[in-house]
Design a protein around this motif. Structure first.
Motif, mmCIF file in Angstrom:
data_model
loop_
_atom_site.group_PDB
_atom_site.id
_atom_site.type_symbol
_atom_site.label_atom_id
_atom_site.label_comp_id
_atom_site.label_asym_id
_atom_site.label_seq_id
_atom_site.Cartn_x
_atom_site.Cartn_y
_atom_site.Cartn_z
ATOM 1 N N ASP A 281 35.577 33.116 28.408
ATOM 2 C CA ASP A 281 34.610 32.578 27.454
ATOM 3 C C ASP A 281 34.448 31.064 27.586
ATOM 4 O OD1 ASP A 281 32.766 32.742 25.467
ATOM 5 O OD2 ASP A 281 34.187 32.983 23.823
ATOM 6 N N MET A 282 34.503 30.525 28.807
ATOM 7 C CA MET A 282 34.386 29.080 28.987
ATOM 8 C C MET A 282 32.929 28.624 29.016
ATOM 9 S SD MET A 282 37.401 27.673 29.194
ATOM 10 C CE MET A 282 37.349 26.134 30.089
ATOM 11 N N ASN A 283 32.101 29.319 29.778
ATOM 12 C CA ASN A 283 30.697 28.921 29.914
ATOM 13 C C ASN A 283 29.846 30.130 30.286
ATOM 14 O OD1 ASN A 283 30.847 29.321 32.802
ATOM 15 N ND2 ASN A 283 32.010 27.395 32.861
ATOM 16 N N ASP A 284 28.551 29.929 30.465
ATOM 17 C CA ASP A 284 27.659 31.054 30.753
ATOM 18 C C ASP A 284 28.046 31.781 32.038
ATOM 19 O OD1 ASP A 284 26.258 30.593 28.488
ATOM 20 O OD2 ASP A 284 24.667 29.395 29.440
ATOM 21 N N GLY A 285 28.473 30.994 33.041
ATOM 22 C CA GLY A 285 28.843 31.595 34.324
ATOM 23 C C GLY A 285 30.038 32.529 34.190
ATOM 24 N N THR A 286 31.085 32.058 33.504
ATOM 25 C CA THR A 286 32.281 32.890 33.356
ATOM 26 C C THR A 286 31.979 34.112 32.484
ATOM 27 O OG1 THR A 286 32.991 31.550 31.473
ATOM 28 C CG2 THR A 286 33.898 30.963 33.618
ATOM 29 N N ARG A 287 31.158 33.906 31.464
ATOM 30 C CA ARG A 287 30.825 35.038 30.583
ATOM 31 C C ARG A 287 30.037 36.111 31.333
ATOM 32 N NH1 ARG A 287 30.961 31.030 26.405
ATOM 33 N NH2 ARG A 287 28.938 30.183 26.998
ATOM 34 N N ALA A 288 29.074 35.669 32.157
ATOM 35 C CA ALA A 288 28.248 36.634 32.879
ATOM 36 C C ALA A 288 29.108 37.456 33.836
ATOM 37 C CB ALA A 288 27.147 35.904 33.642
ATOM 38 N N PHE A 289 30.000 36.763 34.588
ATOM 39 C CA PHE A 289 30.864 37.485 35.515
ATOM 40 C C PHE A 289 31.776 38.449 34.760
ATOM 41 C CE2 PHE A 289 35.224 37.711 37.179
ATOM 42 C CZ PHE A 289 34.984 38.404 38.358
ATOM 43 N N SER A 290 32.389 37.935 33.682
ATOM 44 C CA SER A 290 33.386 38.726 32.964
ATOM 45 C C SER A 290 32.775 39.972 32.340
ATOM 46 C CB SER A 290 34.049 37.881 31.882
ATOM 47 O OG SER A 290 34.587 36.715 32.462
ATOM 48 N N LYS A 291 31.531 39.834 31.881
ATOM 49 C CA LYS A 291 30.873 40.976 31.266
ATOM 50 C C LYS A 291 30.664 42.067 32.315
ATOM 51 C CE LYS A 291 27.021 42.065 28.242
ATOM 52 N NZ LYS A 291 26.003 42.670 29.125
ATOM 53 N N ARG A 292 30.200 41.647 33.498
ATOM 54 C CA ARG A 292 29.986 42.632 34.569
ATOM 55 C C ARG A 292 31.310 43.252 34.991
ATOM 56 N NH1 ARG A 292 27.925 41.125 39.656
ATOM 57 N NH2 ARG A 292 28.606 38.993 39.373
ATOM 58 N N PHE A 293 32.346 42.413 35.040
ATOM 59 C CA PHE A 293 33.672 42.889 35.445
ATOM 60 C C PHE A 293 34.186 43.932 34.452
ATOM 61 C CE2 PHE A 293 38.282 42.671 35.105
ATOM 62 C CZ PHE A 293 38.712 42.714 36.424
ATOM 63 N N SER A 294 34.113 43.606 33.176
ATOM 64 C CA SER A 294 34.716 44.498 32.179
ATOM 65 C C SER A 294 33.967 45.825 32.099
ATOM 66 C CB SER A 294 34.781 43.807 30.816
ATOM 67 O OG SER A 294 33.684 44.143 30.026
ATOM 68 N N GLU A 295 32.654 45.802 32.412
ATOM 69 C CA GLU A 295 31.927 47.067 32.413
ATOM 70 C C GLU A 295 32.438 48.013 33.483
ATOM 71 O OE1 GLU A 295 27.925 45.696 32.721
ATOM 72 O OE2 GLU A 295 27.794 45.295 30.563
ATOM 73 N N ARG A 296 33.033 47.440 34.542
ATOM 74 C CA ARG A 296 33.524 48.289 35.631
ATOM 75 C C ARG A 296 34.964 48.738 35.410
ATOM 76 N NH1 ARG A 296 31.760 46.495 41.501
ATOM 77 N NH2 ARG A 296 29.538 46.167 41.195
ATOM 78 N N MET A 297 35.644 48.117 34.449
ATOM 79 C CA MET A 297 37.052 48.463 34.230
ATOM 80 C C MET A 297 37.169 49.650 33.295
ATOM 81 S SD MET A 297 38.996 46.432 35.966
ATOM 82 C CE MET A 297 40.608 46.342 35.187
ATOM 83 N N LYS A 298 38.149 50.494 33.588
ATOM 84 C CA LYS A 298 38.310 51.711 32.803
ATOM 85 C C LYS A 298 38.583 51.408 31.333
ATOM 86 C CE LYS A 298 39.664 55.020 35.333
ATOM 87 N NZ LYS A 298 40.657 55.099 36.391
ATOM 88 N N ASN A 299 39.444 50.414 31.077
ATOM 89 C CA ASN A 299 39.750 50.096 29.687
ATOM 90 C C ASN A 299 38.940 48.904 29.181
ATOM 91 O OD1 ASN A 299 40.979 48.291 31.330
ATOM 92 N ND2 ASN A 299 43.061 48.615 30.584
ATOM 93 N N LYS A 300 37.852 48.581 29.877
ATOM 94 C CA LYS A 300 36.923 47.512 29.469
ATOM 95 C C LYS A 300 37.622 46.161 29.322
ATOM 96 C CE LYS A 300 33.575 50.398 29.394
ATOM 97 N NZ LYS A 300 33.226 50.554 30.796
ATOM 98 N N ALA A 301 38.640 45.931 30.140
ATOM 99 C CA ALA A 301 39.391 44.680 30.032
ATOM 100 C C ALA A 301 38.606 43.521 30.612
ATOM 101 C CB ALA A 301 40.718 44.815 30.769
ATOM 102 N N MET A 302 38.810 42.329 30.062
ATOM 103 C CA MET A 302 38.252 41.111 30.622
ATOM 104 C C MET A 302 39.138 40.678 31.800
ATOM 105 S SD MET A 302 35.511 40.065 29.332
ATOM 106 C CE MET A 302 34.428 40.287 27.921
ATOM 107 N N PRO A 303 38.583 39.913 32.736
ATOM 108 C CA PRO A 303 39.372 39.522 33.905
ATOM 109 C C PRO A 303 40.472 38.521 33.565
ATOM 110 C CG PRO A 303 37.225 38.465 33.949
ATOM 111 C CD PRO A 303 37.191 39.441 32.819
ATOM 112 N N SER A 304 41.620 38.667 34.223
ATOM 113 C CA SER A 304 42.672 37.654 34.128
ATOM 114 C C SER A 304 42.349 36.561 35.136
ATOM 115 C CB SER A 304 44.020 38.275 34.475
ATOM 116 O OG SER A 304 44.071 38.541 35.859
ATOM 117 N N MET A 305 43.089 35.448 35.091
ATOM 118 C CA MET A 305 42.792 34.390 36.052
ATOM 119 C C MET A 305 43.091 34.838 37.481
ATOM 120 S SD MET A 305 45.675 31.455 35.455
ATOM 121 C CE MET A 305 47.361 31.791 35.023
ATOM 122 N N VAL A 306 44.043 35.766 37.634
ATOM 123 C CA VAL A 306 44.366 36.278 38.967
ATOM 124 C C VAL A 306 43.167 37.027 39.553
ATOM 125 C CG1 VAL A 306 45.811 37.924 40.211
ATOM 126 C CG2 VAL A 306 46.824 36.428 38.492
#
Lengths: 406, 287
Positions: A281-306
């Motif tokens: 949740d830092m900026n629009d770029g991180t939010r856009a990526f994270s939203k797409r990422f979490s949609e692909r995760m089984k438990n809808k998790a947000m991405p870790s820094m790793v």
């Protein structure tokens, strides 16, 4: 090699010409995600790292330009011997060009040697040990997201400044824990604090009560947790039970991931301070990526820094190969070129890769929100401070890396 | 000295889990002759059922202590009916391999859906807080775990060793044909016994949920230690399992104090020593 038979038929002179052309135009890349898919670190790297790598492949747009990108992943089970066996097989048999993630410092240091010996590439986003770019630095390895020196420097210093001048360490008993404890203790002492004790627990311990009692009895103001993943969540949960924080001692999460905070719940995790280099949740770029990422995760998790690092590191690798006009399958050459090019992506912003393989970007000191401050799932962090990239990591003047010219 | 007392108490708390789990294993081995490697997975299921009861059904901890063992116990009985019963009379190895496979499948499924870091389960309000004992701060919940598991262990021991039902059970394992001749439904008894053992595992799972994260691998991490406890105590011996469970918890706690690096291995060192001196375990009978 493939061309040698036909090339022989065409005569020696032509053969050299063809072989040279084939290398320059080789547009095949094989990416290997080597991680902990089933153990205590699986949520912070694991399958999510593979998802991030897949997203980087799609977003690079290389396939449309005629490149062929393959992705494989494997579980090293947090065992260095299994990690190196897979690494050798990947390079020799599978022809893997680049290793991603490779969390667990013990495994990372072992794989680091194989990658160097075989002239492959590793972009390490998961392991913490600062030795990867210090005593054991390699011309084939880039350390992308964070390291123990940076964590110690940011979190350790902030806590000593805030009055936490006596420390007791709870340390995971392997390469990572030792490195984190060593680097943090150095910062504590340098900032005028004192380390009054340490207890080393085996990796993947379920019950921390004995260790917590020892830390409690030490009367240290700060209990530094030099562990990660499931070990950290168990420590925090059980520390609450034994009244450590309410008794006046402060817990320092030296390495905490968003997946850990999610697993603990805000009720238990609130108020913890720690350092990360990425938050969704830092900026629009991180939010856009994270939203797409979490949609692909089984438990809808947000991405870790790793996981974010896997995406960002791979994009830079692809950019480098594209700039080189093809894949030379020469790890040393590719990494050298990666260091020349500036890095820039939506997740970590602009940065550079230093001679020792250290990727530089800002480090953020966060505090976990109180339950009533959080607006919804995964809204967990408050930003407290930012350290610029050139100050967050070990300065080259202190480096023991052989690649650094003195 | 104070720190030492504290470690003894903490050891006793872990010992409660070892005792409850090894008790279930001993019951199952003693009556069914099956080395139940699925025990850790069933323990984990107990914790997960408690989590679901709370978060999906709003059913609190106290009811979960009752309901979760029943649900997981029924699951266990289905396992016994559909799979384990076909192994009657075969070598131990078959049961071990089958239950090991079941454990891997169950853990894999849970991990696939819930990840590895686990889910939070809060301590019930009635048991929050702690007491200052002078030499240590004892969380009330941990004290409750020790007392509750002691009661459950002794009740199970009483049921099997001192009641008529227990006598039938023991007789049925010695000579099923004869017991059947008295008009007792031996297969049903065996199924219920497996359900009881599994229920004990699930009960331990519910007890541990508020202390540990509810994690898919919580059982896998524990099961090897618990097997060592059973082997040291003597396979199939009820009282042996209970006493060894508590004792090993204490020894492990002391190791964590004096030499923490060895705390994961001390139980196995003890197992080797005991087996060298007395291959049947401390209280086991010769086969």
């Amino acid at each position: 090699m493939k061309h040698s038979i036909s090339a022989m038929l065409l005569g020696t002179a032509l053969m050299f010409g063809m072989a040279g052309g084939a290398i320059a135009q080789d547009k095949n890349i094989k990416i290997g995600v080597l991680t902990d898919n089933s153990g205590l670190y699986a949520d912070l790297g694991g399958p999510g790292s593979t998802v991030a790598a897949q997203m980087a492949i799609e977003d690079s747009g290389l396939a449309a330009k005629g490149w062929k990108l393959d992705l494989i992943s494997a579980d090293h089970q947090n065992k260095p011997d299994i990690g190196t066996t897979i690494a050798r097989q990947w390079i020799d048999v599978e022809k893997v060009d680049i290793f991603m993630d490779v969390l667990n410092s013990g495994v990372a240091l072992a794989v680091n040697n194989v990658v160097k010996e075989k002239n492959s590439v590793m972009i390490n986003t998961g392991a913490a040990t600062s030795d990867l770019t210090n005593a054991q630095c390699s011309p084939n390895t880039v350390h992308w997201v964070y390291d123990t020196y940076m964590l110690a420097n940011s979190t350790g210093q902030a806590l000593v400044k805030a009055g936490g001048d006596t420390w007791y360490f709870l340390t995971a008993d392997y390469a990572f824990g030792h490195a984190l404890e060593r680097d943090t203790a150095a910062v504590v002492v340098k900032s005028g604090g004192k380390v009054i004790g340490t207890v080393r627990h085996p990796l993947n311990t379920a019950d921390f009560s004995s260790f917590l009692l020892q830390a409690q009895a030490s009367k240290a103001k700060i209990i530094g947790m030099a562990n990660a993943g499931g070990d950290t969540t168990n420590t925090i949960k059980q520390a609450a039970e034994f009244g450590i924080v309410s008794g006046g001692q402060k817990l320092a999460g030296l390495l905490l991931f968003i997946t850990d905070v999610h697993a603990l719940g805000l009720k238990v995790a609130q108020g913890l301070n720690f350092t990360e280099t990425f938050y969704w949740d830092m900026n629009d770029g991180t939010r856009a990526f994270s939203k797409r990422f979490s949609e692909r995760m089984k438990n809808k998790a947000m991405p870790s820094m790793v996981q974010a690092g896997v995406y960002s590191g791979l994009l830079h690798y692809f950019k480098t190969l594209e700039a080189m006009g093809g894949n030379p399958h020469d790890g040393g050459k590719v990494v050298a070129k990666m260091k020349e090019l500036p890095t820039d992506d939506a997740l970590f912003g602009q940065g550079t890769i230093r001679a020792d393989g250290r990727k530089l970007h800002p480090a953020y000191l966060f505090e976990v929100k109180k339950p009533e401050e959080s607006k919804g799932p995964w809204d967990y962090y408050k930003l407290i401070g930012t350290t610029p990239g050139d100050q967050a990591f070990r300065p080259l003047s202190e480096s023991a890396c052989a690649l650094v010219k003195k | 000295m104070q720190a030492l007392y504290a470690q003894l108490l903490v050891g006793l708390i872990n010992g409660s889990f070892y005792a409850l789990l090894s008790l279930g294993l001993a019951v199952i081995f003693g009556m069914l002759n099956i080395i139940n490697f699925a025990h850790g997975a069933l323990y984990m299921m107990g914790a997960f059922v408690a989590y679901f009861l709370l978060n999906l059904g709003g059913i609190n901890y106290w009811w979960a202590l009752l309901i979760a063992p029943v649900i997981v116990g029924i699951f266990g009985m289905i396992l016994e009916r559909t799979m384990l019963q076909w192994l009657t009379g075969l070598d131990h190895l078959y049961g071990l391999l089958l239950t090991f496979g079941i454990a891997l499948i169950v853990q894999g499924l849970f991990q696939n859906y819930f990840g590895s870091s686990g889910l939070p389960y809060a301590i019930p309000d009635e048991l929050k807080g702690g007491m200052n004992l002078g030499f240590m701060f004892l969380p009330i919940y941990r004290g409750w775990v020790v007392i509750f598991s002691l009661v459950v262990c002794l009740a199970t021991w009483f049921l099997i060793e001192k009641t008529r039902l227990g006598a039938y059970l023991r007789a049925a394992t010695e000579n099923p044909t004869l017991v059947r001749a008295f008009g007792i439904n031996v297969p049903r008894m065996i199924t219920l016994t497996y359900g009881l053992g599994v229920g004990l595992a699930a009960l331990a799972g519910v007890l541990s949920a508020p202390i540990n994260q509810v994690r898919p691998l919580m059982g896998a991490d524990l099961i090897i230690v618990v097997f060592a406890v059973v082997v040291i105590g003597g396979m199939g011996s009820i009282m042996g399992s209970i006493i060894t469970g508590f004792a090993l918890g204490v020894i492990e706690g002391l190791t964590k104090y004096f030499y923490p690096e060895a705390s994961n291995t001390v139980v196995f060192v003890l197992m080797v020593l005991v087996l060298l001196v007395k291959p049947t375990g401390l209280t086991g009978r010769a086969a």
